[in-house]
Design an enzyme around this catalytic site. Sequence first.
Site, mmCIF file in Angstrom:
data_model
loop_
_atom_site.group_PDB
_atom_site.id
_atom_site.type_symbol
_atom_site.label_atom_id
_atom_site.label_comp_id
_atom_site.label_asym_id
_atom_site.label_seq_id
_atom_site.Cartn_x
_atom_site.Cartn_y
_atom_site.Cartn_z
ATOM 1 N N SER A 42 1.387 -0.726 0.325
ATOM 2 C CA SER A 42 0.372 0.021 -0.534
ATOM 3 C C SER A 42 0.998 1.583 0.018
ATOM 4 O O SER A 42 1.911 1.589 0.831
ATOM 5 C CB SER A 42 -0.988 -0.221 1.436
ATOM 6 O OG SER A 42 -1.527 1.335 1.576
ATOM 7 N N LYS A 101 3.474 -3.649 6.871
ATOM 8 C CA LYS A 101 2.889 -3.601 4.797
ATOM 9 C C LYS A 101 4.455 -3.358 4.580
ATOM 10 O O LYS A 101 4.547 -4.741 3.461
ATOM 11 C CB LYS A 101 2.618 -3.206 4.278
ATOM 12 C CG LYS A 101 0.817 -3.151 4.008
ATOM 13 C CD LYS A 101 0.158 -3.996 3.539
ATOM 14 C CE LYS A 101 -1.335 -4.109 3.428
ATOM 15 N NZ LYS A 101 -1.568 -5.554 2.991
ATOM 16 N N TYR A 130 -0.679 -0.328 10.232
ATOM 17 C CA TYR A 130 -0.539 -1.293 8.832
ATOM 18 C C TYR A 130 0.414 -0.785 7.868
ATOM 19 O O TYR A 130 0.659 -1.524 7.635
ATOM 20 C CB TYR A 130 -1.657 -0.536 8.263
ATOM 21 C CG TYR A 130 -2.382 -0.751 7.068
ATOM 22 C CD1 TYR A 130 -3.366 -2.000 6.614
ATOM 23 C CD2 TYR A 130 -2.433 0.333 5.919
ATOM 24 C CE1 TYR A 130 -3.497 -2.036 5.481
ATOM 25 C CE2 TYR A 130 -2.630 -0.244 4.181
ATOM 26 C CZ TYR A 130 -3.249 -1.107 4.536
ATOM 27 O OH TYR A 130 -3.852 -1.763 2.879
#
Lengths: 340, 340
Positions: free
Chosen positions: B126, B158, B154
């Site tokens: 992402s 990632k 997050y």
Amino acid sequence: MRIVITGGFGFLGQRVAGALLTRRTLCGAPVERLVLADRVVPAGSPLVADPLVEVVQGDLSERLDEVFAQPVDVLIHLASAVSAECEADFDLGMSANLDTTRALLDAARTQTAAGGPPPRTVFSSSVAVYGFDPALPLPPVVSEATLPTPRSSYGTQKRICELLVAEYTRRGFVDGRVARLMTVSVRAGKPNAAASGFLSGIIREPLAGLPATCPVSPGLRVALASPRRTVDGILRVTEAERGPGALDGGLPVNLPALTVTVAGMLATLRRVAGDAVADLVTVAPDPAVEAIVGSWPAAFDNARATALGLRPDDSFESVVRAYIEDHPEAVAARMRGRDG
Amino acid sequence: MRIVITGGFGFLGQRVAGALLTRRTLCGAPVERLVLADRVVPAGSPLVADPLVEVVQGDLSERLDEVFAQPVDVLIHLASAVSAECEADFDLGMSANLDTTRALLDAARTQTAAGGPPPRTVFSSSVAVYGFDPALPLPPVVSEATLPTPRSSYGTQKRICELLVAEYTRRGFVDGRVARLMTVSVRAGKPNAAASGFLSGIIREPLAGLPATCPVSPGLRVALASPRRTVDGILRVTEAERGPGALDGGLPVNLPALTVTVAGMLATLRRVAGDAVADLVTVAPDPAVEAIVGSWPAAFDNARATALGLRPDDSFESVVRAYIEDHPEAVAARMRGRDG
């Protein structure tokens, strides 16, 4: 304060511990307890005799209860499987370097969640996070803004742990900071299997009266730091306060590096120790070693470290003279009395 | 070939699956089996009825035996806890995003070690790996050489998984590749809680005849990709061959982004759908949303993606027209017959 050093009896761990026991203060507070955690405790280590020292022996991931039995104020995490081990045994490296570091961070987080002090957590990373990626050659001068492209299991694990330390810090679980260590030279003791080992060996062995082989072309440039500067760097990163211009955000600190050529190292040895000692070195380039060592960054922008009050070694001559001063037992008798 | 899509019934998973069932080939070989793994399988999904489709329902980390019951040729790993969940529940994010991905990579490695094909493994990362670090502002144009400084759980997870995929690939355990997804707009369906949700909502809701709020100043620049281009990007990264100038080394591929201002998006809506529709949008800047969305990179150097044959959307107008074409049921009746 209660300070924990993992890998406390390793090459750097012993030196950091020794420095703390000499200073007796850290971050403006007295050292009340120094916990040295390690798998192996060398017989007769003088550190063990110090009344401030507590030893936690064994596999770190199984000894976290002991490490955190009392609140940990400062955690200096030096324990690590080395690069050759991690390359030979992938699972061992993932376990020793990644899983153990995460378990340590989670134990620190548990202390914080229970209302204790968020441990000031220093993670010793490595210049090995910078590998040679064919899609993205490193710039001539590397800084903390340079994308690390690790190309070894060890470098990958170190880079992942750097990201974990930044994230645990952002969330307030720990007060983390990352010091990226340079190749340490001159390392005392026996030769090790690291590709960089010769960067100590070509000085240490001749000074002991022993022959040494230099496996790279003398024109190769390398980035080094002495054991003294490395210990000083770890302690300064430990003491650094957070804030703009200092330990802001999640970036690591590359410890300052002295850039020298191998030819310059050998010329220094000749100047300091004389022709008879320097002539013990034979240059015999080994393409395998040249490929590895030549892929490492040789020049660093030291600005971030400088802002924290760190500085590289003044010269390789000062490094060699410090080695002779610190290790009289490892230097041939005829060298010890030589005029510095 | 046997293809596995994790998160196979998610927004993108369903679309990737649908594209594969239409093409019936991938990497030059026929699609013989398409395994869709997900926690939840929507009732009445047309995908389930396809004879090539096999459903593995449940927690992925507990279903790896089923996923790898037959050799996996291609593994498209889209399953993920989303950013808000990971920020609200740290352990959930670490488990769902980091531990599950590592377990998946280790299962793939076990297949390879047993003499099976090294799974071609596509990890969907992402743009959230690029956070705003106060010590290192992002450059005006971001590329794969830009240091990701994640500032969310997050984004950290990632980025760590990207490093794992590169390392498992370097060691030959998998043939891994990483596609970094841009903010997808226009997303069909209901509004979600993501800070970026309005980048779909300000188009989707008015087209459905509903009011919408734009929580940022219209001058803000953002980087977007349509669902079609995102699916195309995932499949092209899947099919890309390794080699210089393509998938060399360990670098991810930033999927191509279309850079637009929010004002430009709203002007496009007015042009395509008319004043009555565009007037349903109220601009009411929310500093909290502006801070988050404004910290994301808005402009990308798409060179690496272009070398793989990917391209950004031609214009935001083409994005809006494609949304209307793909989702007639979500567009108010008076829009559906409008001249394109």
